[in-house]
Design an enzyme around this catalytic site. Sequence first.
Site, short mmCIF file in Angstrom:
data_model
loop_
_atom_site.label_atom_id
_atom_site.label_comp_id
_atom_site.label_asym_id
_atom_site.label_seq_id
_atom_site.Cartn_x
_atom_site.Cartn_y
_atom_site.Cartn_z
N CYS A 148 0.85 -1.19 0.00
CA CYS A 148 0.00 0.00 0.00
C CYS A 148 0.89 1.24 0.00
CB CYS A 148 -0.90 0.00 1.23
SG CYS A 148 -2.24 -1.23 1.18
N ASN A 178 0.13 -14.38 -9.26
CA ASN A 178 -0.45 -15.40 -8.39
C ASN A 178 -1.57 -14.73 -7.62
OD1 ASN A 178 1.54 -17.27 -9.14
ND2 ASN A 178 2.90 -16.64 -7.49
N HIS A 196 -2.52 -7.76 -1.27
CA HIS A 196 -2.65 -6.60 -2.15
C HIS A 196 -2.56 -7.05 -3.62
CE1 HIS A 196 -2.25 -2.11 -2.47
NE2 HIS A 196 -1.91 -2.47 -3.70
N HIS A 230 -1.23 -7.63 -6.86
CA HIS A 230 0.13 -7.46 -7.39
C HIS A 230 0.53 -8.70 -8.17
CE1 HIS A 230 1.10 -10.09 -4.01
NE2 HIS A 230 2.31 -10.26 -4.51
#
Length: 351
Positions: free
Chosen positions: A73, A156, A167, A169
């Site tokens: 974040c 993934n 998060h 990504h």
Amino acid sequence: MKKTVTRLADGRELLYYDRRDDIVRDAVDRRPLSAVATAVEIRRDPLLGDSVAVASHRQGRTYHPPADECPLCPSRDGRLSEIPDSDYDVVVFENRFPSLSGETGRCEVVCFTPDHDTSFAGLTDEQAALVLDAWTDRTAELAALPQVEQVFCFENRGAEIGVTLGHPHGQIYAYPFVTPRTALMQRSVAEHLAATGRNLFDDTVARELADPVRVVLEGEHWVAFVPYAAHWPYEVHLYPRRRVPDLPALDDAARTEFPQLYLELLRRFDRIFGPDAPPTPYIAAWHQAPFGDGGRAQRDQFALHLELFTIRRTSGKLKFLAGSESGMSVFINDVPPEAAAQRLREIASSR
């Protein structure tokens, strides 16, 4: 797209990718970080002929932190993260716990959005297009490193896959060798070319389009289908109609259409098991032609494509890689590819 290159407190590279040209990224990483210490060794298996990365330092990597301590974040309200700025569009940075580093390659983290509580499927077309731009830029830059043979962009998604940070990504691996899966594709392509004079990727896509029972989505520049011999319960391959070896080779038309089809595909994936089911865990993997001497000779025969698959085989049940799959690399698929394609065609995506 505007790219800003900076450094984190421990010397790792961080790159901001912004949609607006007037954005200024000058925030400084104020964390008291020590230098990154890695111990990566590439060992070759003499029996299988493949390579294994031994990276013992990864045992100490961040593991399922609470949302208010997420390192991906933005840095806000006095809490410092891997991203020094208080906001961002897309960010790429060197992994602090890499599987590959230095002469053994490089590992990067790609943060798709500052919103912790969304997913790739929740991005807008413009946000997804910026991620594609970041993947493309990183592929070109990493391919220029002398130790890099192949660049792998992937995501993934889900705890069932083994994701340790919630998060949204992905990651990028720059390998110092041609990966075994790509080497197998290259061998099959060479054998098909020698036997028929034609390109195997082209023939594969043409076969699916000729009898579209496994086609899930079609656009003017992309086509998505469940492969004839799908390994996973729900597996979709996404190809540009014009064969290109890698992401930098995509033309503007394909880049423009990609977010629409890919987001639609991801949203359907989330609804395979019903509108009230938890988000579908998946792996999304870009397959690109190698760049180094190990794969350069076949670059013009390789076809860029994305493979998307889930390890969930039905509601509440996972597909485990047990004896046949793990011991002998022989997959057993419980879901017929034609049935998987039919299910994905009939799902109305949730926007």
